[in-house]
Design an enzyme around this catalytic site. Structure first.
Site, PDB file in Angstrom:
ATOM      1  CB  SER A   1      -7.965   3.649   3.193  1.00 34.29           C
ATOM      2  OG  SER A   1      -7.109   3.035   4.148  1.00 34.29           O
TER       3      SER A   1
ATOM      4  CB  SER B   1      -8.131   0.727   6.020  1.00 35.09           C
ATOM      5  OG  SER B   1      -8.888   1.885   5.899  1.00 35.09           O
TER       6      SER B   1
ATOM      7  CE  LYS C   1      -3.816   1.974   2.788  1.00 35.75           C
ATOM      8  NZ  LYS C   1      -4.621   1.764   4.022  1.00 35.75           N
TER       9      LYS C   1
HETATM   10  N1  GLN Z   1     -12.791   4.100   6.973  1.00 41.55           N
HETATM   11  C1  GLN Z   1     -12.083   4.535   8.122  1.00 41.55           C
HETATM   12  C2  GLN Z   1     -11.707   5.990   7.965  1.00 41.55           C
HETATM   13  O1  GLN Z   1     -12.084   6.568   7.017  1.00 41.55           O
HETATM   14  C3  GLN Z   1     -10.903   3.680   8.383  1.00 41.55           C
HETATM   15  C4  GLN Z   1      -9.707   4.048   7.606  1.00 41.55           C
HETATM   16  C5  GLN Z   1      -8.527   3.177   7.912  1.00 41.55           C
HETATM   17  O2  GLN Z   1      -8.631   2.138   8.572  1.00 41.55           O
HETATM   18  N2  GLN Z   1      -7.391   3.639   7.475  1.00 41.55           N
HETATM   19  O3  GLN Z   1     -11.080   6.555   8.780  1.00 41.55           O
END
Ligand code: GLN
Length: 489
Positions: A152, A176, A77
């Protein structure tokens, strides 16, 4: 696990026995990338030449038994620093940033013999649930190109579902890794906070961030976790708890006899789509057949999890992102005439809307006069949620719940409604607040949409061994997923 898909563990056996060449393995990943990438756009950077050069070099040297990932192509990532390879975090502000060092986990993968094949797309600074917040490109769900891959770490999930590499690393601050794994039908493991070094992981919510494997099967997840886990003197929050052999652990358990699986009432009673509910209930039957016992448990404070998570994550983000000032990294606005103006123009232009929203809300909840009402309250809720989990493990060995209340949603469906987007994290954020490990496993496909549904196991701190064992047994009891229809030739 996908039918007929090449897995990391089977490939590495073939590599060690010289039944196949590293260059052939890399070439087959590149071929898959060539076919699928124009459709799903999961990768921000593909290192075709470098990976092939490395593969030929490894072939020349011959297999090395002491390097467990010898010749294995992997993707990372783009929030994780890779020496000499641009690391953008899906943001304009870091578009031109190339780190001079590797994150500890990347260094460990390389030492183990892995080949870094490319970097995967993501929501800008890992803020989002659909990868639509990437400033660089949109990634599509391999199962249905009109839908999001989740986020994400949507690039990593989509890339794995398309068999573009043999393993990927994502990060999970509030879900994420697990949520996109669920949307794309792959396995996603979020380790205990401190299990994997965060050195070289660009910070979003430092007290929540944790990197982990995204793979096509549970064995591969264990194989990667073996390499990236463990103490690192460069990350003071990394734990010195000994790292067991996660892969060996998989063979130590043959069934789920004497395993008590807790079903958090607050999660199972939540509104979810009928197809997700049906697929998850089916999993429960499978678990019972494998010898497990299910017990209802209470997590009375998780109903406040999403609210507490977003306050804490935004507060930490507002502080972490202060470093992108146009002076030290990446983009700088050239038109400004004085310092304040340069800061303002740089940050307004090169940070996306969601990132700016979070910096503003995060700054607000930390400001004098509001700190007690918001940040402090959220921190108190966090403690209560942690206690809920600890207490639940008095009556069970691990917890089980759906990962997301629905299958992958359509592109653009939630982008204009941040609250709706935040609510997709209802089953994932509390685990990060508690710092505990969780794994998302494909539970089949939904009856209506035909899209993958994920189920998650959650465990006590450093309980990854048991999570992987249970996931492995479940995986073997479920029919494998077909290769995503949208990508079939
Ligand atoms: N969807 C969550 C956010 O927008 C989690 C994001 C993540 O785990 N990086 O913060």
């Amino acid at each position: 696990m996908y039918q007929d898909a090449r897995t990391l563990c089977t490939t590495r056996q073939q590599l060690q026995k010289k039944e196949i060449k590293v260059s052939e393995v890399v070439q087959s990943c590149l071929d898959n990338i060539g076919k699928t990438e124009p459709l799903i756009r999961a990768m921000l950077r593909i290192r075709e030449q470098e990976a092939m050069d490395m593969a030929r070099e490894l072939d020349r040297q011959g297999p090395d038994k002491d390097r467990p990932l010898w010749g294995i192509p992997m993707t990372i990532k783009d929030v994780i620093c890779t020496r000499g390879i641009p690391t953008t975090c899906g943001s304009r502000i870091l578009e031109s940033f190339t780190p001079g060092y590797d994150a500890t986990l990347v260094q460990r993968l390389k030492q183990a013999g892995a080949i870094i094949l490319g970097k995967t797309n993501m929501d800008e600074f890992a803020m989002g649930s659909s990868t639509e917040n990437s400033a660089l490109q949109k990634t599509l769900n391999p199962w249905d190109l009109s839908r999001v891959p989740g986020g994400s770490s949507g690039g990593s999930a989509a890339s794995m579902a398309a068999a573009q590499s043999l393993g990927s690393i994502g990060t999970d601050t509030g879900g994420s890794i697990r949520q996109p794994a669920s949307f794309c039908g792959v396995v996603g493991m979020k380790p205990t906070y401190g299990r994997v070094s965060r050195y070289g992981l660009v910070a979003f919510g430092s007290s929540l961030d944790q990197a982990g494997p995204m793979t096509s099967c549970v064995q591969d997840s264990a194989a990667i976790l073996n390499i990236i886990s463990g103490h690192d003197h460069l990350d003071s929050t990394s734990s010195s708890t000994p790292v067991p052999d996660y892969l060996r652990a998989l063979d130590k358990r043959k069934d789920l006899q004497n395993l008590r699986i807790g079903l958090p009432r607050q999660y199972w009673e939540e509104k979810m789509s009928p197809e997700v509910e049906a697929a998850c209930k089916k999993v429960l039957e499978t678990l019972l057949e494998a010898g497990a016992e299910t017990v209802p448990v209470d997590l009375p404070h998780v109903q406040h999890g999403v609210a507490a998570y977003y306050i804490i994550a935004m507060a930490e983000a507002s502080s972490n992102l202060a470093r992108y000032d146009g002076v030290r990294y990446g983009y700088r606005d050239q038109k400004a005439r004085e310092l304040m103006d340069m800061y303002r123009r740089t940050r307004s232009r090169a940070l996306g809307e969601e990132v700016q929203r979070r910096i503003m809300i995060g700054t607000y909840v930390l400001s004098a006069g509001y700190y007690d009402a918001y940040f402090k309250k959220a921190a108190q809720i966090r403690r209560l949620i942690h206690q809920d989990f600890i207490k639940s493990f008095e009556s069970c060995d691990l917890l089980c719940s759906p990962v997301v209340p629905f299958t992958a949603f359509g592109l653009g469906e939630n982008v204009d409604d941040p609250l709706q987007m935040y609510l997709t994290d209802i089953f994932t954020t509390s685990l990060n607040l508690a710092g505990l490990p969780g794994i998302s496993i494909p539970a089949g496909t939904g009856k209506e949409t035909g899209l993958p549904v994920g189920i998650q196991f959650m465990g006590p701190a450093f309980g990854e061994e048991l999570l992987l064992q249970a996931a492995y047994i479940l995986e073997q009891s479920l029919p494998p997923l077909p290769f995503p229809a949208a990508l079939r030739e």
